[in-house]
Design an enzyme around this catalytic site. Structure first.
Site, mmCIF file in Angstrom:
data_model
loop_
_atom_site.group_PDB
_atom_site.id
_atom_site.type_symbol
_atom_site.label_atom_id
_atom_site.label_comp_id
_atom_site.label_asym_id
_atom_site.label_seq_id
_atom_site.Cartn_x
_atom_site.Cartn_y
_atom_site.Cartn_z
ATOM 1 N N GLY A 6 -1.794 4.361 -4.606
ATOM 2 C CA GLY A 6 -1.626 3.167 -5.432
ATOM 3 C C GLY A 6 -0.573 3.254 -6.515
ATOM 4 N N MET A 63 -4.003 4.100 0.595
ATOM 5 C CA MET A 63 -4.597 4.509 1.860
ATOM 6 C C MET A 63 -5.712 5.530 1.675
ATOM 7 S SD MET A 63 -3.331 2.572 4.115
ATOM 8 C CE MET A 63 -3.951 3.379 5.588
ATOM 9 N N VAL A 83 0.839 -1.199 0.000
ATOM 10 C CA VAL A 83 0.000 0.000 0.000
ATOM 11 C C VAL A 83 0.874 1.249 0.000
ATOM 12 C CG1 VAL A 83 -1.945 -1.081 1.196
ATOM 13 C CG2 VAL A 83 -0.214 0.104 2.524
ATOM 14 N N CYS A 84 0.312 2.313 -0.554
ATOM 15 C CA CYS A 84 0.926 3.644 -0.478
ATOM 16 C C CYS A 84 -0.219 4.632 -0.312
ATOM 17 C CB CYS A 84 1.800 3.926 -1.701
ATOM 18 S SG CYS A 84 0.885 4.052 -3.253
ATOM 19 N N ALA A 85 -0.034 5.851 -0.732
ATOM 20 C CA ALA A 85 -1.090 6.855 -0.562
ATOM 21 C C ALA A 85 -2.242 6.654 -1.544
ATOM 22 C CB ALA A 85 -0.515 8.258 -0.704
#
Length: 107
Positions: free
Chosen positions: A70, A95, A66-68
Site C-alpha cells: 500500500g 496484495m 495496488v502494490c505489495a
C-alpha cells in the site's frame, strides 16, 4: 486533492460482486512480484513506468491502485492526482492484505 483509499475487504467484496468491471485495477509492483501472486483482473504497470505510460490509463473510469503493502500505490495515486486524474482509489494494505483475506501468504 486528497488520496481516497479503500480497505482491502471492501475492495475484494466489490471485486467479487463484479462491481469493478467498469474500473481499472492497476498493479504498480515489479514483474517478479506480479508473477508470484496477482489479481487476474489487474493490469501491471510498474511504478517507475507510470509516468511514461499514463496514456494507457483511462480518464473516464475509476482506477484502483495496488502494490505489495500500500505504500507505492499511495505514491502513484498522489502522482496521478497531481497530473490530472481524479478517479483514483488506493487499495490499503496492497496484495499482502488481499492475499491474507484470500488465504494466500504473500511476503
Amino acid at each position: 486533492m486528497e488520496v481516497i483509499s479503500i480497505q482491502p475487504n471492501q475492495f475484494l467484496k466489490a471485486l467479487e460482486q463484479e462491481q469493478l468491471k467498469d474500473s481499472m485495477i492497476l498493479d504498480v509492483r515489479e514483474p517478479y512480484e506480479w508473477e508470484y501472486y496477482h489479481l487476474d483482473e489487474a493490469t501491471l504497470i510498474p511504478m517507475q513506468q507510470v509516468p511514461l505510460r499514463m496514456g494507457e490509463l483511462p480518464e473516464n473510469k475509476d482506477i484502483y491502485i495496488v502494490c505489495a503493502h500500500g505504500v507505492r500505490s499511495y505514491r502513484v495515486a498522489e502522482y496521478l492526482l497531481d497530473n490530472g486524474f481524479d478517479r483514483i482509489i488506493n487499495v490499503e494494505g496492497g496484495m499482502a492484505a488481499i492475499g491474507m483475506l484470500r488465504g494466500f501468504q504473500y511476503d
